[in-house]
Write a protein that holds these residues in place. Structure first.
Motif, short mmCIF file in Angstrom:
data_model
loop_
_atom_site.label_atom_id
_atom_site.label_comp_id
_atom_site.label_asym_id
_atom_site.label_seq_id
_atom_site.Cartn_x
_atom_site.Cartn_y
_atom_site.Cartn_z
N ARG A 19 80.64 0.05 136.98
CA ARG A 19 81.79 0.93 136.79
C ARG A 19 81.47 2.37 137.16
O ARG A 19 82.37 3.18 137.37
CB ARG A 19 82.27 0.86 135.34
N GLY A 20 80.19 2.71 137.23
CA GLY A 20 79.77 4.06 137.59
C GLY A 20 79.48 4.92 136.39
O GLY A 20 80.01 4.72 135.29
N GLY A 21 78.64 5.94 136.59
CA GLY A 21 78.20 6.79 135.50
C GLY A 21 79.25 7.74 134.97
O GLY A 21 79.04 8.39 133.95
N THR A 22 80.39 7.85 135.66
CA THR A 22 81.46 8.74 135.19
C THR A 22 82.45 8.02 134.29
O THR A 22 83.45 8.60 133.87
CB THR A 22 82.23 9.34 136.38
N ASN A 23 82.20 6.76 133.98
CA ASN A 23 83.07 5.98 133.11
C ASN A 23 82.26 5.48 131.91
O ASN A 23 81.55 4.49 132.01
CB ASN A 23 83.67 4.79 133.86
N TYR A 24 82.38 6.18 130.80
CA TYR A 24 81.58 5.83 129.64
C TYR A 24 82.43 5.11 128.60
O TYR A 24 83.67 5.26 128.53
CB TYR A 24 80.96 7.09 129.02
N LEU A 25 81.77 4.31 127.80
CA LEU A 25 82.38 3.67 126.64
C LEU A 25 81.64 4.12 125.39
O LEU A 25 80.43 4.38 125.45
CB LEU A 25 82.31 2.15 126.77
N LEU A 26 82.33 4.20 124.28
CA LEU A 26 81.73 4.56 123.01
C LEU A 26 81.67 3.31 122.14
O LEU A 26 82.67 2.62 121.95
CB LEU A 26 82.54 5.65 122.32
N SER A 27 80.49 3.03 121.59
CA SER A 27 80.29 1.76 120.90
C SER A 27 81.01 1.69 119.56
O SER A 27 81.25 0.60 119.04
CB SER A 27 78.79 1.51 120.68
N ASN A 28 81.38 2.83 118.99
CA ASN A 28 81.97 2.83 117.66
C ASN A 28 83.48 3.04 117.67
O ASN A 28 84.08 3.26 116.62
CB ASN A 28 81.33 3.92 116.79
N THR A 29 84.11 2.99 118.85
CA THR A 29 85.56 3.16 118.93
C THR A 29 86.17 2.03 119.74
O THR A 29 85.47 1.31 120.47
CB THR A 29 85.95 4.49 119.59
N TYR A 30 87.49 1.89 119.65
CA TYR A 30 88.17 0.88 120.45
C TYR A 30 88.96 1.52 121.59
O TYR A 30 89.80 0.90 122.21
CB TYR A 30 89.09 0.01 119.58
N GLY A 31 88.62 2.79 121.92
CA GLY A 31 89.31 3.49 122.98
C GLY A 31 88.96 2.98 124.36
O GLY A 31 87.97 2.28 124.58
#
Length: 247
Positions: free
Chosen positions: A67-79
């Motif tokens: 997905r590339g380094g400019t697309n992050y996910l946060l492990s503690n949210t459902y965003g």
């Protein structure tokens, strides 16, 4: 059989692969500049980086090369996946990665960080991106080469829980990475079907936040080895302490 056993014994005879070749846990200090992290992992191929600010109360961040380094996910949210410039990996390199200048989530000056870098490798780890079709059963192919022990799925285009399969609880129960809830029982997100060495199955379960096959939605799945290897060269023994010792 553990992932390390599968990797060392079942990946091929021409060149042995060691854990240091495909996984790194690395501590660093942010500098608000072009911070190059050299950890020995070749990220020009597929892989994932997990970062955590150890100084401040900032969320865990997960990024991958697909997905590339400019697309992050946060492990503690459902965003949904975020694109805030303060949370970027600027480049994935052949010996690590370079962080975004001044990133508050990953590279703030003087802040202490932990990083975990997984390289996609048969018998160890794989990253899969897929698009849902809304069907009652959808087969997703993967390249792990062994039966997954853990699968973490996250919707990326919109909100959705981190839905987790773990072989120890079975195919009809799920966990949520982003909540403190216990296991949810009699669940069919993974079609109540065991994953195989080449695929896993997801199911449309409505429009709720734990659905992992919404029509036209995009998802990423992180697969970790832990099931039985299908490679004929894989060998292991188990010491279960079930017999008395000779005296």
């Amino acid at each position: 059989m553990t992932p390390i056993q599968q990797m060392l014994l079942g990946v091929g005879a021409s060149k042995k692969t060691y854990i240091d070749d495909v996984f790194s846990t690395y501590l660093y200090t942010g500098n608000s500049g072009a911070n190059q992290i050299v950890n020995g992992i070749d990220n020009t191929e597929e892989g994932m980086v997990w970062l955590k600010n150890r100084t401040d109360s900032i969320s865990h961040m997960i990024m991958d090369t697909i997905r590339g380094g400019t697309n992050y996910l946060l492990s503690n949210t459902y965003g949904a996946a975020g694109t805030d410039s303060g949370y970027h990996i600027n480049t994935f390199n052949n010996n690590g990665f370079t962080l975004q200048n001044g990133g508050s989530g990953s590279n703030q000056n003087t802040k202490e960080y932990s990083s975990w870098n997984f390289k996609s490798t048969p018998g160890f780890f794989d990253v899969v991106q897929y698009t849902g079709d809304g069907a009652s059963s959808k087969t997703i192919s993967h390249s792990l080469g062994s039966i997954p022990g853990l699968i973490m799925v996250k919707r990326t285009d919109s909100t959705g829980n981190w839905v987790v399969y773990h072989r120890s609880i079975g195919n009809d129960k799920i966990l949520y990475l982003n909540t403190t809830d216990g296991e949810a029982t009699n669940m069919d997100q993974f079609d109540k079907t065991d994953p195989t060495a080449s695929s896993f199955t997801v199911e449309h379960t409505g429009s709720g936040s734990n659905d992992i096959n919404v029509n036209n939605a995009t998802y990423v799945a992180y697969l970790f080895a832990g099931g039985e290897s299908t490679n004929t060269l894989a060998r292991s023994v188990e010491f279960d302490q079930s017999t008395a010792a000779d005296r």
